[in-house]
Design a protein around this motif. Structure first.
Motif, PDB file in Angstrom:
ATOM      1  N   ASP B 253      -5.370 -20.822   9.190  1.00  0.00           N
ATOM      2  CA  ASP B 253      -5.375 -20.436   7.770  1.00  0.00           C
ATOM      3  C   ASP B 253      -6.660 -20.172   7.275  1.00  0.00           C
ATOM      4  O   ASP B 253      -6.836 -19.126   6.418  1.00  0.00           O
ATOM      5  CB  ASP B 253      -4.585 -21.468   6.869  1.00  0.00           C
ATOM      6  N   TYR B 255      -9.325 -19.287   8.838  1.00  0.00           N
ATOM      7  CA  TYR B 255      -9.779 -17.964   9.444  1.00  0.00           C
ATOM      8  C   TYR B 255      -9.372 -16.760   8.947  1.00  0.00           C
ATOM      9  O   TYR B 255      -9.913 -15.873   8.780  1.00  0.00           O
ATOM     10  CB  TYR B 255      -9.855 -18.158  11.084  1.00  0.00           C
ATOM     11  N   ASP B 256      -7.855 -17.060   8.694  1.00  0.00           N
ATOM     12  CA  ASP B 256      -7.065 -15.761   8.347  1.00  0.00           C
ATOM     13  C   ASP B 256      -7.620 -15.446   6.750  1.00  0.00           C
ATOM     14  O   ASP B 256      -7.953 -14.424   6.675  1.00  0.00           O
ATOM     15  CB  ASP B 256      -5.656 -16.067   8.260  1.00  0.00           C
ATOM     16  N   ASN B 257      -7.886 -16.487   6.073  1.00  0.00           N
ATOM     17  CA  ASN B 257      -8.263 -16.209   4.564  1.00  0.00           C
ATOM     18  C   ASN B 257      -9.536 -15.416   4.527  1.00  0.00           C
ATOM     19  O   ASN B 257      -9.840 -14.615   3.854  1.00  0.00           O
ATOM     20  CB  ASN B 257      -8.211 -17.633   3.771  1.00  0.00           C
ATOM     21  N   GLU B 259     -10.573 -13.703   6.875  1.00  0.00           N
ATOM     22  CA  GLU B 259     -10.560 -12.432   7.901  1.00  0.00           C
ATOM     23  C   GLU B 259     -11.546 -12.242   9.057  1.00  0.00           C
ATOM     24  O   GLU B 259     -12.178 -11.423   9.350  1.00  0.00           O
ATOM     25  CB  GLU B 259     -10.426 -11.172   7.033  1.00  0.00           C
ATOM     26  N   PHE B 260     -11.696 -13.654   9.498  1.00  0.00           N
ATOM     27  CA  PHE B 260     -12.805 -13.689  10.573  1.00  0.00           C
ATOM     28  C   PHE B 260     -12.126 -13.575  12.063  1.00  0.00           C
ATOM     29  O   PHE B 260     -10.873 -14.064  12.270  1.00  0.00           O
ATOM     30  CB  PHE B 260     -13.296 -15.260  10.136  1.00  0.00           C
ATOM     31  N   SER B 261     -13.033 -12.973  12.662  1.00  0.00           N
ATOM     32  CA  SER B 261     -12.607 -13.018  14.138  1.00  0.00           C
ATOM     33  C   SER B 261     -13.840 -13.006  14.935  1.00  0.00           C
ATOM     34  O   SER B 261     -15.149 -12.744  14.763  1.00  0.00           O
ATOM     35  CB  SER B 261     -12.005 -11.453  14.664  1.00  0.00           C
ATOM     36  N   THR B 264     -13.247  -8.585  19.112  1.00  0.00           N
ATOM     37  CA  THR B 264     -11.859  -7.550  19.042  1.00  0.00           C
ATOM     38  C   THR B 264     -11.782  -7.376  20.584  1.00  0.00           C
ATOM     39  O   THR B 264     -12.477  -7.210  21.269  1.00  0.00           O
ATOM     40  CB  THR B 264     -12.170  -6.276  18.229  1.00  0.00           C
ATOM     41  N   PRO B 271      -7.796  -8.877  16.433  1.00  0.00           N
ATOM     42  CA  PRO B 271      -9.053  -9.768  16.061  1.00  0.00           C
ATOM     43  C   PRO B 271      -8.749 -11.087  16.338  1.00  0.00           C
ATOM     44  O   PRO B 271      -7.970 -11.876  15.898  1.00  0.00           O
ATOM     45  CB  PRO B 271      -8.939  -9.354  14.540  1.00  0.00           C
ATOM     46  N   LYS B 380      -0.197  -3.951  13.238  1.00  0.00           N
ATOM     47  CA  LYS B 380      -0.890  -4.942  12.604  1.00  0.00           C
ATOM     48  C   LYS B 380      -0.030  -6.513  12.745  1.00  0.00           C
ATOM     49  O   LYS B 380      -0.786  -7.445  13.104  1.00  0.00           O
ATOM     50  CB  LYS B 380      -1.012  -4.608  10.983  1.00  0.00           C
ATOM     51  N   THR B 384      -1.564  -9.823  14.533  1.00  0.00           N
ATOM     52  CA  THR B 384      -1.556 -10.974  13.829  1.00  0.00           C
ATOM     53  C   THR B 384      -0.927 -12.165  14.992  1.00  0.00           C
ATOM     54  O   THR B 384      -1.491 -13.204  14.864  1.00  0.00           O
ATOM     55  CB  THR B 384      -1.008 -10.997  12.815  1.00  0.00           C
ATOM     56  N   ARG B 387      -2.949 -12.943  17.889  1.00  0.00           N
ATOM     57  CA  ARG B 387      -4.101 -13.546  17.333  1.00  0.00           C
ATOM     58  C   ARG B 387      -3.778 -15.078  17.177  1.00  0.00           C
ATOM     59  O   ARG B 387      -4.513 -16.158  17.996  1.00  0.00           O
ATOM     60  CB  ARG B 387      -4.693 -13.278  16.203  1.00  0.00           C
TER      61      ARG B 387
END
Lengths: 199, 499
Positions: B253, B255-257, B259-261, B264, B271, B380, B384, B387
């Protein structure tokens, strides 16, 4: 006054000044030794007092890592507790003996208790653990429980309590009486604390 | 006459008291000098051999991490090429450094050497060149806290890997974990301190027993590089994603908030997140942590030598030392204890391999979708899922010991990973059908590491040649610089022991 007259030469004597000087030296040396040997700390129950003699460090270290650390200090086990006079008498007797041996540099590598001390320790074990030791129901289901209980010393079986298996001066290399394990203070270097707080 | 006798008695008493005072002073000095340090250890002293002058038992046992003869079912100190053992990982890491080179870590003594050797650090042609920032050095040795103190924490992170080669040359050692004055355990990496702050905790409240795990948690954790910190933009600042908690979902959560990756993916364009090595996080969910066991209890158990008891600094798999590590608490045969561990590892591996299969197929199917003209919007939700599925796989795999440290949690994480990966493939099947491809896609031959690397377009021979050239030319030059620098560092020998 009469004591003064007996010890000190008369005022007219040429010895008086010298005598006063030497008495002062005696008192001064006495105070100095009291401070250096931390003799006042022996009146307390603090285990730190016992580590005044560095030969006690392995004993202190093993106690500090044992389950007894939270519940009992040195005097709780090694000094009688039947009455206050006997406590301090025994303490003084034992202490003077230890100090004499230590001063004479006659201490052994592995320190063992004498019979009088063993009796004291045994009685103190029972004093604290009396409930476990005298459980009546054990007599009912453990064969020979009473004989085992009363005919042996506690450490016949509990050999590691609380001073460990290997004893003696060689068990410590650095002779550092340990710092208490949960002190106040930082667990990070001061420079890092400063840098992080400044951000 | 009486006065004369008193005088003589007084003199004798004074003399004897003087002797006694002298004896007391001598005995107190004896206590002080019974432990005679050979050297005074400076703050941030990075050279392990200097600490070893004072603490030879600990130092000599730490040198035994040079021993690489032990290999357990999925660990030990022997070198293992993970990509060779399981070429699917090349596909899973396509576009990332781990698809080039992924060896199991050897003992701490090899920390510096293995960083020089790995293809992931590339072959820089100058101190400003290369793919890696200085942040990568953070957990490799005690030179790092020295540099952080000298330059500043963010300034250290902001450098290049190459410019730091001549600065970080001492492998993981004493100053990483110990206070030089009291020898108490100490945290030397700011990321852990900052992570505790983020969780609203003060690390200085840690007990000694907790510290025996936290000194390991400076490095054996999940981390990422945050390049968006206010006031430090562009600096790959090392952070732990623990703000919401340490579980796989909490970190996901987080990382998703953001928007980190980490990268690619080259095939699926997902991501991706790389779980670095969440050893501490997984351990905390296991029964041993619940019972108050610390990392050091098993990996650095007590050892007795010549009547002296000390912590064995030969940090290794407890399976190579079951008598001191396991049997202190578990009165079982050594072979049975080892079998118990292997059972958990084998069963976790079964499902982990299934998850790998699903993820590889998902990546390849996603690539097919892009080839057939899929849009960002269509892809998308699938990306996700890929990921999240791979994050759960890697969380279990990269922690290496997780299947024993926390078998229940590992099973749960892999289980939810299987669900997510399968969901991704269901979506992919529908999308492929919509795009006119209504049959299974052809799977490439990725049965060996070389074939897999070729498939994703990696020229490994060139990478290896570049690395060999680097190791032959620039590396020795930079290491000579380090040698010259260290030759100037003083060793504060104690005067009473000067030779």
């Amino acid at each position: 006054m009469s004591l003064n007259k007996k010890i000190l030469p008369p005022k007219t004597s040429r010895w008086r000044t010298t005598a006063v000087f030497f008495i002062a030296v005696i008192i001064g040396l006495g105070l100095f030794m009291a401070r250096e040997s931390k003799i006042y700390s022996y009146m307390s129950d603090s285990p730190q007092a016992c580590v005044n003699c560095h030969v006690m460090t392995p004993v202190y270290n093993s106690w500090m890592h044992s389950s007894h650390r939270e519940w009992a200090n040195c005097n709780d086990c090694h000094v009688p507790h039947d009455n206050v006079f006997n406590k301090y008498y025994f303490k003084a007797k034992d202490g003077l003996y230890h100090a004499s041996v230590f001063t004479a540099r006659a201490e052994p590598d592995v320190i063992k208790t004498k019979e009088a001390s063993q009796e004291v320790v045994q009685n103190n074990c029972i004093r604290c653990h009396v409930q476990q030791v005298t459980q009546v129901k054990y007599d009912g289901w453990i064969e020979g429980h009473k004989e085992n209980r009363t005919g042996r010393q506690c450490w016949s079986c509990h050999k590691n309590v609380p001073h460990g298996t290997v004893r003696g001066l060689t068990t410590i290399k650095y002779n550092i009486a340990p710092i208490p394990t949960d002190p106040e203070g930082l667990v990070i270097p001061a420079w890092m604390d400063k840098q992080i707080r400044d951000d | 006459m009486k006065n004369k006798v008193l005088f003589i008695v007084t003199i004798i008493v004074v003399f004897l008291l003087g002797l006694l005072a002298s004896s007391i002073v001598n005995r107190k000095s004896e206590a002080k000098y019974k432990y005679v340090p050979q050297v005074n250890i400076a703050e941030n002293e990075p050279r392990n051999e200097v600490w070893g002058e004072n603490f030879p038992l600990e130092y000599q046992s730490s040198l035994q991490t040079l021993d690489t003869s032990f290999a357990s079912m999925q660990g030990g100190s022997a070198t293992r090429d993970v990509l060779e053992e399981d070429p699917r990982l090349v596909i899973l890491f396509a576009g990332y450094g781990f698809s080039k080179d992924y060896n199991q870590g050897r003992g701490h003594a090899y920390a510096i050497e293995d960083v020089h050797n790995t293809l992931r650090t590339g072959a820089p042609t100058s101190k400003e060149d290369g793919p890696m920032p200085a942040t990568c050095w953070t957990c490799k040795g005690p030179d790092v806290p020295r540099l952080m103190n000298e330059k500043g924490i963010a300034e250290f992170y902001g450098g290049t890997w190459a410019e730091t080669v001549s600065e970080v040359v001492n492998p993981i050692g004493c100053a990483d974990c110990h206070d030089p004055k009291s020898m108490k355990l100490r945290i030397s990496r700011p990321a852990l301190v900052e992570a505790f702050d983020a969780m609203g905790k003060d690390i200085n409240q840690a007990t000694h027993n907790e510290m025996r795990s936290l000194v390991c948690a400076q490095c054996h954790v999940e981390y990422y590089f945050d390049k968006k910190l206010p006031g430090k933009e562009g600096v790959p600042y090392l952070k732990f994603p623990w703000k919401n908690g340490m579980t796989v979902e909490n970190m996901e959560d987080y990382y998703d908030n953001l928007e980190f990756s980490d990268w690619t993916h080259k095939l699926s364009k997902a991501p991706m997140l790389k779980a670095q090595h969440p050893g501490y996080e997984t351990f905390k969910t296991g029964v041993h942590a619940d019972r108050g066991v610390s990392c050091a209890d098993c990996h650095m158990p007590y050892k007795s030598e010549g009547g002296q008891k000390f912590t064995d600094h030969h940090i290794q798999s407890p399976l190579n030392n079951t008598s001191n590590a396991c049997q202190v608490c578990h009165r079982e045969e050594s072979s049975k204890l080892i079998a118990n561990v292997y059972e958990r590892q084998r069963k976790a591996t079964e499902n982990r391999l299934k998850l790998e299969d699903l993820l590889v197929k998902a990546h390849l199917e996603a690539k097919k979708c892009w080839d057939l003209g899929a849009t960002e919007e269509q892809m998308k939700p699938i990306l996700t899922d890929i990921r999240h599925g791979q994050w759960r796989w890697d969380y279990s795999a990269a922690a290496h010991g997780a299947s024993f440290h926390a078998p229940v949690e590992t099973a749960r994480v892999i289980g939810s990973g299987l669900v997510i990966a399968q969901e991704a493939r269901v979506k992919l099947a529908r999308l492929l059908a919509d795009l006119g491809h209504n049959k299974p896609i052809e799977m490439p031959d990725i049965s060996t590491k070389e074939k897999a690397q070729k498939y994703i377009g990696l020229d490994v021979e060139k990478l290896q040649a570049d690395k060999e050239e680097f190791k032959r030319t620039l590396l020795p030059k930079w290491l000579d610089e380090a040698k010259a620098r260290e030759a100037k560092m003083p060793i504060n020998a104690v005067s009473s022991t000067k030779k």
